[in-house]
Design a protein around this motif. Structure first.
Motif, short mmCIF file in Angstrom:
data_model
loop_
_atom_site.label_atom_id
_atom_site.label_comp_id
_atom_site.label_asym_id
_atom_site.label_seq_id
_atom_site.Cartn_x
_atom_site.Cartn_y
_atom_site.Cartn_z
N GLU A 53 18.92 46.01 -18.43
CA GLU A 53 19.65 47.29 -18.34
C GLU A 53 20.31 47.70 -19.65
N ASP A 54 20.58 46.73 -20.53
CA ASP A 54 21.18 47.07 -21.82
C ASP A 54 20.22 47.89 -22.69
N ALA A 55 18.92 47.78 -22.43
CA ALA A 55 17.94 48.53 -23.22
C ALA A 55 17.79 49.97 -22.75
N ILE A 56 18.22 50.24 -21.52
CA ILE A 56 17.96 51.55 -20.92
C ILE A 56 18.60 52.71 -21.68
N ALA A 82 11.73 47.93 -34.28
CA ALA A 82 10.65 47.04 -34.72
C ALA A 82 9.47 47.13 -33.76
N TYR A 83 9.78 47.19 -32.47
CA TYR A 83 8.74 47.30 -31.44
C TYR A 83 7.95 48.60 -31.61
N LEU A 100 12.33 42.95 -26.27
CA LEU A 100 12.92 44.21 -25.83
C LEU A 100 13.19 44.20 -24.33
N ARG A 101 12.24 43.69 -23.56
CA ARG A 101 12.43 43.66 -22.11
C ARG A 101 13.53 42.69 -21.69
N PHE A 124 16.47 36.79 -27.17
CA PHE A 124 17.05 37.87 -27.96
C PHE A 124 18.16 38.58 -27.19
N ALA A 125 18.09 38.55 -25.87
CA ALA A 125 19.13 39.18 -25.05
C ALA A 125 20.49 38.57 -25.31
N ASP A 126 20.54 37.33 -25.81
CA ASP A 126 21.82 36.67 -26.08
C ASP A 126 22.60 37.37 -27.19
N PHE A 127 21.92 38.16 -28.02
CA PHE A 127 22.62 38.90 -29.08
C PHE A 127 23.46 40.04 -28.52
#
Length: 570
Positions: A301-304, A279-280, A296-297, A265-268
């Motif tokens: 760093e993009d999730a932070i 969703a999570y 999500l993980r 999913f990180a590829d998005f």
């Protein structure tokens, strides 16, 4: 303290925004086009469309359109398909060969495909693939016509066929139209499967709706998800998430496959963080949670920034806990620093924040936890501190003197949290007391300790399992029941269970052991083979045990009757 550790949330936000302007590193994924290649090919395909439109001659689609779409004996033949804004017709029955293909060409392609489908020699299969490729996109019709020769469950042969199809289709308008038409109108399972695999390899954005539609079928879910993760159409993220939420919680095979694909999913890119996070946070199906957790993980760093912003605004503890756990589980100085800052800014959120600390595996936060444990009067907060210390200071005997006084604290059974922490710190006396209370304690004490056991280290769980060999059967039942609370158990427990079974224990204990084995059958960390259960079913004579074994076997994790490969997550 390092620069990263001192970095503030505002600076992190700025760096994240700046990162978007940096050139991205090219990742050459086998059989999948990168963004730059995909755009170049799209322009090439548009030129082919213009050439068709501006052609002085009359193309085949004109003659086909006179009669329009047709079917024969329930099989689609001529179907309408829109591609890059142009409507045309494609024969997806694949009964007729291309007009410019002679019998000799067809025979050569057929022989090469049969080598690819049946020959065990990898070199010969590669040579056969190159032979087919010589004929260009007119071989695509033959591939679809003969694809039933291929076993698409054979990973190597499937990949070889898809790689060939992608090379023929990548710059072929005709090939792209066939792929899309099959997805939209075909009823042949093999044709649909091949098209899903092919569209993923060439990153065909126009195929996304068709793939999503077929993912409602369990037969196409896994390959559909994999194809969509290769295509990386950002507009499809929410629909993909919906397909995940719609999964049958009992289809372990589909869930397991989605778990393995979740890091993709990180590829998005960063734009996908928010929908995945929502969703999570809103997920109500326990079986689906590991997919969303890993997804999500994967953003790291993009999730932070998203997590940090929600941590600041959210006040519901039930939502704060997963947010903080995710920040901690990223195991990055940035995310740990955000939790540290938040613990100072939002004292009312400390319980969730400290839960997040336990997932960081960062021992540098231990002094903060110890100070909070000693200074706070909030029993719930003390419990969270003891739990986090137990995780982070595993087998650190230096903290025993700090935790030991809380073994006398009876409020809210805090002494049980302290006992769990002392066991994790390596105190033998506490371990003996833990086992004694687990077996002989009050019902409330047993309940709390049973819930704490799964949080123990693998080494400690093995040590607890070994105790069942020294206790009487009626006492050993309580230990086995406690082990059933764990989602993951070290495989070393398996031989211990077998040893206990060899001692011919009472039926009640055998049942608990069978339940424990059945819970972990066909997982990545299998305790004992399912054959143990099948053998027991044949040999057992006790009616109750036989009845329960039937239920255990029926509930075992299966993958269409075969072994499943689950990967459990917290």
């Amino acid at each position: 303290m390092s620069l990263q550790d001192r970095m503030s949330t505002s600076i992190l936000h700025k760096l994240t925004e700046m990162k978007k302007d940096l050139p991205t590193e090219k990742i050459n994924e086998k059989d999948v086009l990168n963004d730059e290649e995909a755009e170049q090919i799209k322009q090439d395909l548009l030129r082919q469309v213009e050439q068709e439109d501006n052609s002085g001659g009359i193309d085949d689609d004109f003659f086909m359109s006179i009669s329009g779409p047709s079917q024969e004996d329930g099989n689609e033949k001529l179907v309408e398909v829109e591609y890059l804004g142009r409507i045309g017709y494609v024969d997806i029955s694949f009964e007729k060969l291309d007009e410019d293909m002679g019998e000799s060409d067809y025979s050569n392609i057929l022989k090469a495909l049969e080598v690819m489908a049946y020959n065990d020699d990898v070199i010969k299969r590669k040579e056969a693939s190159k032979e087919v490729e010589k004929y260009g996109d007119k071989a695509i019709t033959v591939i679809f016509r003969e694809c039933r020769k291929f076993d698409l469950t054979n990973e190597k042969r499937k990949n070889e066929l898809v790689h060939l199809l992608s090379r023929l289709t990548t710059r072929s308008l005709k090939g792209r139209k066939i792929l899309k038409a099959v997805l939209e109108k075909a009823n042949s399972t093999q044709h649909i499967a091949l098209s899903i695999l092919g569209t993923g390899a060439v990153r065909e954005y126009e195929a996304v709706p068709g793939i999503l539609n077929h993912m409602s079928s369990p037969d196409f879910f896994c390959m559909g998800l994999e194809a969509l993760l290769k295509i990386r159409d950002k507009k499809s993220i929410e629909q993909i998430i919906q397909k995940l939420n719609d999964l049958d919680s009992n289809r372990n095979d589909l869930i397991d496959h989605a778990i393995r694909l979740a890091p993709r999913f990180a590829d998005f890119g960063p734009e996908a963080v928010k929908p995945v996070f929502d969703a999570y946070l809103n997920n109500e199906k326990k079986a689906i949670r590991p997919i969303l957790t890993i997804a999500l993980r994967s953003f790291k760093e993009d999730a932070i920034p998203v997590l940090s912003e929600v941590l600041e605004k959210e006040s519901d503890e039930n939502k704060l806990i997963p947010i903080c756990m995710t920040l901690g589980a990223l195991k990055m100085p940035y995310s740990t620093n955000i939790l540290i800052d938040a613990s100072k800014k939002y004292p009312e959120k400390k319980k969730a924040i400290i839960r997040g600390f336990s997932h960081t595996r960062d021992k540098s936060v231990l002094p903060l936890l110890v100070d909070e444990l000693k200074s706070t009067d909030d029993i719930r907060l003390k419990q969270e501190c003891l739990g986090a210390i137990a995780y982070l200071a595993d087998n650190d005997k230096n903290l025993i003197s700090t935790v030991k006084p809380y073994l006398n604290e009876r409020r809210n059974r805090l002494y049980l949290d302290a006992l769990n922490c002392m066991v994790r710190l390596g105190d033998q006396e506490s371990f003996d007391k833990f086992i004694n209370l687990l077996i002989n304690g009050e019902e409330g004490e047993q309940y709390v300790l049973q819930k704490q056991l799964p949080k123990m280290s693998f080494k400690m769980i093995v040590k607890i399992a070994e105790k069942m060999l020294t206790y009487t059967d009626d006492k050993a039942i309580l230990l086995v029941s406690a082990l059933q609370n764990a989602n993951i158990i070290p495989q070393e427990v398996g031989p211990i269970l077998q040893q206990k079974l060899n001692q011919k224990p009472i039926p009640a204990l055998k049942l608990e052991i069978y339940k424990l084995i059945g819970k972990h059958v066909n997982k990545k960390r299998e305790l004992l083979s399912q054959e143990v259960l099948y053998k027991a079913r044949q040999e057992e004579t006790n009616p109750r045990v036989v009845r329960e074994l039937d239920q255990i076997i029926d509930n075992m994790r299966k993958e269409k009757g075969r072994i499943s490969t689950i990967r459990e997550e917290e």
